[in-house]
Write a protein that holds these residues in place. Structure first.
Motif, PDB file in Angstrom:
ATOM      1  N   VAL A 190     -11.046  45.045 -93.002  1.00  0.00           N
ATOM      2  CA  VAL A 190     -11.297  46.473 -92.800  1.00  0.00           C
ATOM      3  C   VAL A 190     -11.681  47.093 -94.146  1.00  0.00           C
ATOM      4  N   VAL A 191     -12.857  47.740 -94.206  1.00  0.00           N
ATOM      5  CA  VAL A 191     -13.306  48.353 -95.454  1.00  0.00           C
ATOM      6  C   VAL A 191     -13.376  49.867 -95.385  1.00  0.00           C
ATOM      7  N   ALA A 192     -13.384  50.451 -94.191  1.00  0.00           N
ATOM      8  CA  ALA A 192     -13.431  51.910 -94.082  1.00  0.00           C
ATOM      9  C   ALA A 192     -12.986  52.311 -92.681  1.00  0.00           C
ATOM     10  N   ALA A 193     -12.430  53.525 -92.580  1.00  0.00           N
ATOM     11  CA  ALA A 193     -11.985  54.042 -91.287  1.00  0.00           C
ATOM     12  C   ALA A 193     -12.138  55.551 -91.272  1.00  0.00           C
ATOM     13  N   ALA A 194     -12.318  56.107 -90.097  1.00  0.00           N
ATOM     14  CA  ALA A 194     -12.435  57.562 -89.941  1.00  0.00           C
ATOM     15  C   ALA A 194     -11.834  57.969 -88.609  1.00  0.00           C
ATOM     16  N   GLY A 195     -11.225  59.154 -88.590  1.00  0.00           N
ATOM     17  CA  GLY A 195     -10.727  59.703 -87.349  1.00  0.00           C
ATOM     18  C   GLY A 195      -9.358  59.240 -86.939  1.00  0.00           C
ATOM     19  N   GLY A 196      -8.684  58.483 -87.772  1.00  0.00           N
ATOM     20  CA  GLY A 196      -7.350  57.982 -87.441  1.00  0.00           C
ATOM     21  C   GLY A 196      -7.136  56.632 -88.072  1.00  0.00           C
ATOM     22  N   SER A 215     -17.170  59.187 -85.351  1.00  0.00           N
ATOM     23  CA  SER A 215     -15.834  59.554 -84.898  1.00  0.00           C
ATOM     24  C   SER A 215     -15.816  60.965 -84.315  1.00  0.00           C
ATOM     25  N   GLU A 216     -16.518  61.897 -84.960  1.00  0.00           N
ATOM     26  CA  GLU A 216     -16.576  63.266 -84.454  1.00  0.00           C
ATOM     27  C   GLU A 216     -17.314  63.329 -83.118  1.00  0.00           C
ATOM     28  N   CYS A 237     -12.863  55.365 -85.710  1.00  0.00           N
ATOM     29  CA  CYS A 237     -13.907  54.359 -85.882  1.00  0.00           C
ATOM     30  C   CYS A 237     -13.627  53.577 -87.166  1.00  0.00           C
ATOM     31  N   VAL A 238     -13.923  52.288 -87.139  1.00  0.00           N
ATOM     32  CA  VAL A 238     -13.586  51.410 -88.257  1.00  0.00           C
ATOM     33  C   VAL A 238     -14.796  50.556 -88.600  1.00  0.00           C
TER      34      VAL A 238
END
Length: 321
Positions: free
Chosen positions: A130-136, A111-112, A118-119
């Motif tokens: 969905v098990v994890a998400a980053a950046g929003g 994501s960075e 990102c998912v």
């Protein structure tokens, strides 16, 4: 006539929303307290009670019970935080979802690097979880257990490596039914996914301003527990943009096209996708060369996770280290 007695405290806007349906209020209170503490380093009993709209003595008894089970810990300053007793539950979840730890770290890095949410999703027989998400959180919605069906256009990457008969059954799930021409295009699209190793989804030109407005609305509603149902509907609408995938022949290195998402699979030991990484680009113009670069990063990331679960198609992990 007004009744004397203690007033009922208002619920904190950031507190978990009440759960609908035939629920058990005592159990709901336990879940609410744990979810509230999970979102904060530590809180006092009075702050927890006030945020969740609980009676002070009820909250104190509940926290004391959780402390005896080591599910919460009481610090010297009389604040509470999650306790080590929950580690056994974490271990059980890691056994069920082995990529949770490594997946979170990798999603944050990806994501960075890409500057977009990102998912990580887990592929099941009839849905994608969905098990994890980053950046929003626009794509993942409000909870990490968000589900999407596996029917066209959803699930293309999940099914791309399945047998011809399974692919035909997947195409049959579309509603309304696909025309002969649409089915032929989907077959070419799935072949392109197998060839490239990832899917590229289109963002229609007319959707660009609507996507921006939806993002603003989601941001404005974030933290308002009373609007959870509305946020969920908006998040589902947000995720619906980019329902058409690009064929390989439609992406050229020097030509710019609008892109919504790119998705690549994480393979298991059986050579089939077990997870997916979704990058939510939502860019009105990307050159084919840029798409190729993002694709290489995405393939490197999914290869690294494939190695973690003994994936049969892992092979590009070194490019992401």
């Amino acid at each position: 006539m007004a009744r004397n007695g203690p007033s009922i405290p208002e619920r904190d806007r950031d507190a978990p929303a009440p759960r609908p349906g035939g629920s058990s209020p005592p159990t709901d209170r336990v879940v609410a307290v744990l979810e509230y503490l999970a979102a904060r380093p530590r809180e006092s009993a009075s702050a927890v009670a006030r945020a969740l709209g609980l009676n002070g003595s009820t909250c104190a008894v509940l926290l004391a019970s959780l402390e005896r089970a080591h599910w919460v810990e009481r610090a010297p300053d009389k604040t509470y935080r999650l306790g080590a007793g929950l580690l056994s539950l974490c271990d059980a979840m890691r056994a069920r979802f082995p990529l949770l730890g490594a997946g979170h770290v990798l999603l944050r890095r990806l994501s960075e690097e890409l500057g977009c949410p990102c998912v990580l999703t887990r592929i099941h027989d009839d849905h994608i979880l969905v098990v994890a998400a980053a950046g929003g959180s626009e794509l993942a919605g409000l909870r990490a257990d968000r589900r999407f069906p596996i029917d066209p256009p959803y699930g293309a990457v999940a099914v791309a490596w399945r047998s011809e008969s399974e692919l035909e059954r997947w195409l049959d799930l579309a509603g309304p039914p696909l025309s002969r021409g649409d089915r032929a295009r989907y077959r070419r699209f799935l072949a392109g996914i197998r060839e490239r190793g990832y899917a590229v989804w289109r963002l229609d030109e007319g959707d660009v301003p609507l996507v921006g407005r939806l993002r603003e609305m989601l941001d404005a509603l974030r933290g308002d527990s009373r609007s959870e149902a509305l946020r969920e509907r908006l998040a589902r609408l947000f995720a619906s943009y980019g329902r058409y995938g690009y064929l390989s022949s439609e992406i050229e290195r020097d030509r710019s096209v609008p892109v919504s998402y790119m998705i690549a699979p994480v393979f298991g030991p059986d050579g089939q996708p077990h997870y997916e990484i979704i990058v939510q680009l939502l860019r009105p113009a990307m050159r084919g060369a840029e798409i190729d670069e993002v694709g290489e990063r995405l393939l490197a990331a999914t290869a690294l996770l494939s190695e973690q679960i003994g994936g049969a198609r892992a092979g590009r992990a070194t490019a992401f280290r």
